[in-house]
Design a protein around this motif. Structure first.
Motif, mmCIF file in Angstrom:
data_model
loop_
_atom_site.group_PDB
_atom_site.id
_atom_site.type_symbol
_atom_site.label_atom_id
_atom_site.label_comp_id
_atom_site.label_asym_id
_atom_site.label_seq_id
_atom_site.Cartn_x
_atom_site.Cartn_y
_atom_site.Cartn_z
ATOM 1 N N ASN A 23 98.730 3.179 0.160
ATOM 2 C CA ASN A 23 99.347 3.472 1.448
ATOM 3 C C ASN A 23 98.418 4.300 2.319
ATOM 4 N N GLU A 24 97.848 5.337 1.715
ATOM 5 C CA GLU A 24 96.930 6.199 2.467
ATOM 6 C C GLU A 24 95.694 5.414 2.889
ATOM 7 N N ALA A 25 95.189 4.561 1.997
ATOM 8 C CA ALA A 25 93.999 3.770 2.310
ATOM 9 C C ALA A 25 94.280 2.782 3.432
ATOM 10 N N MET A 26 95.460 2.180 3.434
ATOM 11 C CA MET A 26 95.798 1.246 4.514
ATOM 12 C C MET A 26 95.898 1.968 5.843
ATOM 13 N N THR A 27 96.502 3.144 5.833
ATOM 14 C CA THR A 27 96.605 3.914 7.074
ATOM 15 C C THR A 27 95.221 4.293 7.582
ATOM 16 N N ARG A 28 94.333 4.678 6.688
ATOM 17 C CA ARG A 28 92.964 5.001 7.092
ATOM 18 C C ARG A 28 92.257 3.764 7.658
ATOM 19 N N ALA A 29 92.413 2.645 6.978
ATOM 20 C CA ALA A 29 91.753 1.419 7.437
ATOM 21 C C ALA A 29 92.239 1.025 8.828
ATOM 22 N N LYS A 30 93.534 1.149 9.048
ATOM 23 C CA LYS A 30 94.101 0.737 10.327
ATOM 24 C C LYS A 30 93.835 1.750 11.440
ATOM 25 N N SER A 31 93.416 2.937 11.060
ATOM 26 C CA SER A 31 93.039 3.927 12.082
ATOM 27 C C SER A 31 91.561 3.827 12.438
#
Length: 275
Positions: free
Chosen positions: A193-201
């Motif tokens: 979840n954290e990695a997806m949020t980072r990727a999308k930011s």
């Protein structure tokens, strides 16, 4: 796109020529006798002959009687088309019940999408959920898609409004691209979840991160099978597609409207089947 390819494949198989010449040959043969494979035995299951006219890999269970006598539904993935029992005509389009105005073809597509998505365990998804969700959507997403990023930037508000979001990977650029690799890196992260949020930011990811098999390829293929053409593609828990970004409140309203419409369509389909 898959429907168009299916039409070309059917035309080629039915006429015995290459797709480029299939339509011309079909027109020339419009008055030709029905294929002996279809018309040989009036007591035989017509599907046994029809299956020979369809693309390789088609199965008898892909063909079912439609609400119109003498016409069969042909379903592959979420693509739905129709064939006459004598094998002479192939129909592509939506079938409506005139009494209820229900789109019977779209109802079949929705059920097919839902069945294919439900076959994927949630352990193969990245899920953002409120404590007590009211709705669940499955979102096919691309790490670099701007509107996917816009949607994810509002994930907290979407959750607050009661929507549970299950992400599946659909890197639009396909295999062996940066977006595909980012999807794999997100999956291989300890906190997805954290990695997806980072990727999308737009944050930098460790592109050297690897792990065992990932669901990226399977989910990309699944998206193609259910008719995803762009991202974000939002599938409701009733199997309807919402194509593209919507602000959170509009998204919830769309989900509610689709739920109501689907209840009416299902009721109409049941009445049609009972006639």
């Amino acid at each position: 796109m898959r429907t168009t390819l299916l039409i070309w494949a059917f035309a080629a198989l039915a006429t015995g020529v290459q797709p480029r010449a299939a339509l011309a040959a079909q027109a020339a043969d419009a008055q030709a006798p029905v294929s002996p494979a279809v018309a040989a035995d009036p007591h035989a299951d017509p599907r046994a002959g029809l299956i020979k006219l369809l693309p390789a890999g088609s199965k008898l269970e892909d063909l079912k009687p439609s609400p119109i006598p003498g016409i069969y539904e042909f379903v592959q993935g979420a693509d739905v088309s129709y064939l006459t029992a004598d094998g002479k005509y192939f129909l592509d389009g939506n079938l409506y019940d005139m009494a209820t105005r229900a789109n019977l073809t779209e109802a079949i597509r929705s059920r097919a999408r839902l069945a294919m998505i439900n076959a994927v365990p949630e352990s193969q998804m990245v899920i953002f959920s409120p404590k007590n969700p009211l709705y669940t959507v499955t979102v096919f997403t691309d790490m670099d898609c701007q509107y996917c990023r816009k949607l994810h930037s509002e994930i907290a508000e979407i959750n607050r409004l009661g929507v549970r979001v299950r992400y599946m990977f659909f890197p639009r650029t396909g295999p062996n691209t940066e977006s595909w690799r980012k999807a794999e890196v997100v999956w291989c992260s300890a906190d997805r979840n954290e990695a997806m949020t980072r990727a999308k930011s737009g944050a930098q990811l460790d592109m050297n991160k690897t792990c065992g098999p990932t669901p990226v390829e399977r989910e990309y293929q699944l998206g193609q099978n259910i008719g995803v053409h762009g991202t974000p593609a939002i599938i409701t828990d009733g199997g309807d597609i919402i194509s593209g970004y919507m602000p959170p409140r509009e998204l919830v309203q769309a989900i509610k409207q689709l739920q109501g419409a689907q209840r009416e369509t299902s009721a109409g389909a049941e009445r049609t089947a009972l006639r």
